[in-house]
Write an enzyme that holds these catalytic residues in place. Structure first.
Site, PDB file in Angstrom:
ATOM      1  N   ASP A   1       0.927  -1.298   0.217  1.00 30.26           N
ATOM      2  CA  ASP A   1       0.049  -0.004  -0.010  1.00 30.26           C
ATOM      3  C   ASP A   1       1.123   1.137   0.049  1.00 30.26           C
ATOM      4  OD1 ASP A   1      -2.091  -1.952  -0.001  1.00 30.26           O
ATOM      5  OD2 ASP A   1      -2.428  -1.576   2.448  1.00 30.26           O
TER       6      ASP A   1
ATOM      7  N   ALA B   1      -8.619  -1.488   5.861  1.00 31.96           N
ATOM      8  CA  ALA B   1      -8.435  -3.082   6.365  1.00 31.96           C
ATOM      9  C   ALA B   1      -9.282  -3.465   7.720  1.00 31.96           C
ATOM     10  CB  ALA B   1      -6.713  -3.446   6.605  1.00 31.96           C
ATOM     11  N   ALA B   2     -10.043  -2.372   7.852  1.00 30.66           N
ATOM     12  CA  ALA B   2     -10.932  -2.730   9.119  1.00 30.66           C
ATOM     13  C   ALA B   2     -11.927  -3.915   8.604  1.00 30.66           C
ATOM     14  CB  ALA B   2     -11.889  -1.589   9.463  1.00 30.66           C
ATOM     15  N   GLY B   3     -12.389  -3.845   7.511  1.00 33.94           N
ATOM     16  CA  GLY B   3     -13.079  -4.995   6.953  1.00 33.94           C
ATOM     17  C   GLY B   3     -12.435  -6.470   6.849  1.00 33.94           C
ATOM     18  N   ASP B   4     -11.061  -6.270   6.637  1.00 35.29           N
ATOM     19  CA  ASP B   4     -10.274  -7.515   6.673  1.00 35.29           C
ATOM     20  C   ASP B   4     -10.262  -8.073   8.150  1.00 35.29           C
ATOM     21  OD1 ASP B   4      -9.814  -7.081   3.875  1.00 35.29           O
ATOM     22  OD2 ASP B   4      -8.056  -5.783   4.233  1.00 35.29           O
TER      23      ASP B   4
HETATM   24  O1  RIB Z   1      -8.867  -3.951   2.584  1.00 41.26           O
HETATM   25  C1  RIB Z   1      -7.781  -2.934   2.629  1.00 41.26           C
HETATM   26  C2  RIB Z   1      -6.797  -3.522   1.456  1.00 41.26           C
HETATM   27  O2  RIB Z   1      -7.524  -3.306   0.355  1.00 41.26           O
HETATM   28  C3  RIB Z   1      -5.526  -2.755   1.322  1.00 41.26           C
HETATM   29  O3  RIB Z   1      -4.459  -3.098   2.183  1.00 41.26           O
HETATM   30  C4  RIB Z   1      -5.260  -2.800  -0.054  1.00 41.26           C
HETATM   31  O4  RIB Z   1      -4.149  -3.349  -0.512  1.00 41.26           O
HETATM   32  C5  RIB Z   1      -6.355  -3.315  -0.925  1.00 41.26           C
HETATM   33  O5  RIB Z   1      -6.285  -4.449  -1.159  1.00 41.26           O
END
Ligand code: RIB
Length: 309
Positions: free
Chosen positions: A15, A250-253
């Protein structure tokens, strides 16, 4: 409780993050506040989050033979992720995401997948035995759709729960929705998949019903500051934890990884609460992988608050 075993099949990006006072208008130049190069990618973020939450985690993906690929391998290894299925592309560079983060913590993201598109259905065939005994397989949409499809089919053959995080937003063939055990889009992704704009809980119910009609057994909508909405054999709304966001990237991740770690190990309501706490914590730290919370942090949040509203 024994540790869950989670396989993440997905993207690994670097990123390129600029902090800005606000998102620029079309044609406008803005002066940024700062710039940073940070490990990200939805797949790799979810793998790091799953490992920090205590899961034995295997990541399958593809990076370039470059410094960004090495950064990604190191970051995941340091988090305890098994990177033995992380391929190196012979010619394409590691995927990148150009990210602008505004003072409100909100972001805009442009992804160039590059090496991520080197993960093929043949790679899935090779790793299929690794799925045996796994608690969950996590997938997103930053690798070729035919690879996602192959992975969903393999998970089904091996009797492993599959979770499709539907980011980034795009229309997907209905069979992908039908083959995933749990489909988990955010509002924008739900709109891209169903054509239904999600602004209220009533909209969330309509969009989730449309995904159920496409064949999804369980739908978990990530509603950001409105928490999460579940539709399966019953419906449920899990209110958000109120935190002051620094960066929502990345909160969703974090949410999806926490959902995977909790699914089947606690009642759905508790799993949603666990995932909401992980997502909220991720917004309090800048960057993607650096913000993925530990299990101890999530448990402290669940115990000590701030409580949901
Ligand atoms: O969900 C966030 C991510 O989306 C970031 O880290 C970026 O690389 C994209 O994949």
């Amino acid at each position: 409780m024994n540790h869950p075993r989670i396989v993440v099949i997905g993207s690994a990006n670097i990123d390129l993050v600029t902090r800005v006072p606000r998102a620029p208008k079309p044609g406008e130049s803005l002066i940024g506040r700062s710039f940073a190069t940070i490990t990200g990618g939805k797949g790799a973020n979810q793998a790091v989050a799953a490992a920090r939450l205590g899961a034995k985690t295997l990541f399958a993906g593809c990076v370039g033979a470059d410094a960004f690929g090495a950064m990604q391998r190191q970051s995941m290894s340091e988090a305890g992720v098994d990177v033995s299925r992380l391929k190196m592309h012979p010619s394409e560079p590691t995927g990148t995401a150009v990210i602008l983060v505004a003072d409100t913590g909100e972001n805009v993201i442009v992804i160039t997948p590059a090496a991520n598109y080197g993960l093929t259905p043949e790679d899935i065939a090779a790793l299929e035995p690794d799925l045996d005994g796994a608690d969950a397989v996590l997938l997103q949409l930053e690798i070729p759709l035919e690879t996602v499809e192959a992975a969903l089919a393999a998970a089904r053959r091996r009797g492993v729960v599959s979770i499709l995080d539907a980011g980034p937003a795009q229309q997907v063939p209905e069979r992908l929705v039908a083959w995933a055990d749990i489909v988990s889009p955010n509002e924008t992704e739900a709109e891209a998949m169903t054509g239904i704009r999600v602004e209220t809980l009533a909209d969330a119910r309509r969009a989730a019903s449309a995904l159920r009609a496409m064949g999804a057994a369980h739908v978990v909508l990530k509603l950001g500051a409105r928490g999460a909405y579940y539709l399966g054999d019953r419906e449920m709304h899990a209110p958000p934890f109120r935190v002051k966001p620094v960066d929502t990237t990345a909160a969703g991740d974090a949410f999806t990884a926490a959902l995977a770690a909790a699914w089947g190990r606690m009642p759905v309501e508790a799993a949603l609460r666990f995932a909401n706490a992980a997502g909220a914590l991720a917004t309090t730290v800048a960057g993607a992988q650096p913000s993925m919370p530990t299990r101890a942090a999530v448990e402290a949040m669940l115990r000590d608050g701030p409580q949901e509203t």
